[in-house]
Design a protein around this motif. Structure first.
Motif, PDB file in Angstrom:
ATOM      1  N   VAL A  96     -14.709 -14.948  -8.931  1.00 55.43           N
ATOM      2  CA  VAL A  96     -15.764 -15.054  -8.050  1.00 55.43           C
ATOM      3  C   VAL A  96     -15.365 -15.801  -6.515  1.00 55.43           C
ATOM      4  N   LYS A  97     -16.064 -15.295  -6.195  1.00 53.17           N
ATOM      5  CA  LYS A  97     -15.814 -15.957  -4.666  1.00 53.17           C
ATOM      6  C   LYS A  97     -17.459 -17.080  -3.952  1.00 53.17           C
ATOM      7  N   LEU A  98     -17.033 -18.022  -3.578  1.00 52.25           N
ATOM      8  CA  LEU A  98     -17.714 -19.511  -3.421  1.00 52.25           C
ATOM      9  C   LEU A  98     -17.833 -18.882  -1.627  1.00 52.25           C
ATOM     10  N   THR A  99     -19.167 -18.974  -1.348  1.00 54.27           N
ATOM     11  CA  THR A  99     -19.438 -18.529   0.453  1.00 54.27           C
ATOM     12  C   THR A  99     -19.902 -19.690   0.843  1.00 54.27           C
ATOM     13  N   VAL A 100     -19.412 -20.599   1.834  1.00 51.75           N
ATOM     14  CA  VAL A 100     -20.106 -22.022   1.780  1.00 51.75           C
ATOM     15  C   VAL A 100     -20.348 -21.803   3.539  1.00 51.75           C
ATOM     16  N   ASP A 101     -22.041 -21.870   4.283  1.00 49.92           N
ATOM     17  CA  ASP A 101     -21.487 -21.569   5.276  1.00 49.92           C
ATOM     18  C   ASP A 101     -22.546 -23.265   5.150  1.00 49.92           C
ATOM     19  N   THR A 102     -21.621 -23.425   6.903  1.00 51.31           N
ATOM     20  CA  THR A 102     -21.924 -24.871   7.096  1.00 51.31           C
ATOM     21  C   THR A 102     -22.101 -25.153   8.014  1.00 51.31           C
ATOM     22  N   ALA A 103     -22.192 -26.301   9.231  1.00 48.28           N
ATOM     23  CA  ALA A 103     -22.864 -26.933  10.433  1.00 48.28           C
ATOM     24  C   ALA A 103     -21.085 -26.054  11.040  1.00 48.28           C
ATOM     25  N   ASP A 104     -19.944 -26.672  11.035  1.00 47.83           N
ATOM     26  CA  ASP A 104     -18.937 -26.071  11.196  1.00 47.83           C
ATOM     27  C   ASP A 104     -18.404 -24.419  11.088  1.00 47.83           C
ATOM     28  N   GLY A 105     -18.847 -23.479  10.603  1.00 46.77           N
ATOM     29  CA  GLY A 105     -18.321 -22.854   9.780  1.00 46.77           C
ATOM     30  C   GLY A 105     -18.617 -21.935   9.227  1.00 46.77           C
ATOM     31  N   VAL A 106     -18.417 -20.429   8.713  1.00 41.59           N
ATOM     32  CA  VAL A 106     -18.051 -20.499   7.390  1.00 41.59           C
ATOM     33  C   VAL A 106     -16.572 -20.721   6.082  1.00 41.59           C
ATOM     34  N   VAL A 107     -17.230 -21.271   5.119  1.00 46.73           N
ATOM     35  CA  VAL A 107     -15.992 -21.514   4.210  1.00 46.73           C
ATOM     36  C   VAL A 107     -15.990 -20.364   3.256  1.00 46.73           C
TER      37      VAL A 107
END
Length: 288
Positions: free
Chosen positions: A202-213
């Motif tokens: 599984v791949k978790l992508t988190v788009d935050t104010a500081d960028g994509v993790v």
């Protein structure tokens, strides 16, 4: 083909197709442009008189460059990809399907990119080249270093995952149940329950104010799953690019997060979470 101006003309005629191919494989306009430009540079170093089928040669080269980019991403999962996340179409999930046919069509098209992003590099390349651009398995196998039969199996595996995105309402309900099982396991701290509903890759992508993790693997995703349950507790069900999702709000009414889940064969293969306030503000979200 030896005339340099003729070679340039053929390349320009192929540029749009090559860019579309690279974008479907890479999901990034910037990376696609870079892949096509790199193909042009490699062509400039070739003896074009020895190339019998220039269009086929360019397809192979762009495919190999794209495959190298995908594999490099896997070795750097923590990298932030400014152009990796596609636009989000968020619609209310109050019935069997969105009322707006145009919105549904847009979301299904965008969902393809999201599902492709959850595939292994070989699966993604095989599916895109064969199913979307009709490249024979023998030629794709040369890029991957595999037999035609092995390449066909990769494409078939990818096709099953992609088809799960566009299934009928009954299947969407099944996908929603998988998401609810994930959230319930998160709330109760049921680590084994999380592993049962998460695909091992599984791949978790988190788009935050500081960028994509980006986080890869069921164990790591399960270990950091608290945000999902916290946000879902004060959110509502939506469809995000045709996939089951959740939108949540802060007490002052400002959006807190958008989550989207890709479910294939009864397991979650990808999770996207958007918490960047600027991006959330740009989305057309249904009411709370």
């Amino acid at each position: 083909m030896t005339d340099s101006s003729l070679v340039a003309d053929v390349f320009e005629a192929q540029r749009g197709r090559l860019r579309a191919l690279a974008y479907r494989v890479l999901g990034s306009h910037a990376d696609a442009e870079d892949a096509v430009q790199e193909a042009w540079l490699r062509l400039a170093r070739q003896d074009t008189a020895a190339i019998g089928n220039l269009a086929g040669w360019l397809t192979t080269v762009v495919g190999r460059i794209s495959l190298d980019v995908l594999r490099a991403r896997q070795t750097r999962p923590e990298a932030a990809y400014d152009d990796r996340l596609p636009d989000l179409v968020v619609t209310a999930d109050d019935g069997p399907a969105p009322d707006d046919d145009a919105a549904l069509a847009d979301s299904v098209g965008l969902a393809l990119l999201v599902v492709l992003d959850s595939l292994k590099p070989g699966e993604r390349l095989a599916f895109v080249l064969h199913d979307l651009f009709a490249v024979p398995f023998e030629e794709i196998g040369q890029i991957l270093g595999k037999s035609a039969d092995a390449t066909k199996m990769l494409a078939s595996r990818a096709r099953r995952k992609v088809q799960a995105t566009g299934r009928p309402p009954e299947a969407r309900r099944e996908q929603r149940e998988v998401v609810r099982a994930f959230l319930a396991a998160t709330r109760h701290g049921d680590f084994e329950g999380l592993l049962r509903v998460l695909d091992p890759e599984v791949k978790l992508t988190v788009d935050t104010a500081d960028g994509v993790v980006v986080v890869l693997g069921a164990t790591k995703v399960a270990a950091g799953a608290r945000l999902s349950a916290t946000a879902a507790a004060r959110g509502r069900d939506v469809l995000v690019n045709g996939r089951p999702g959740i939108v949540s709000w802060r007490e002052d009414g400002a959006p807190l997060s958008v989550m989207a889940f890709t479910v294939a064969e009864g397991r979650i293969t990808a999770i996207t979470i958007v918490t960047d306030p600027a991006r959330l503000a740009s989305l057309d979200l249904p009411g709370s």
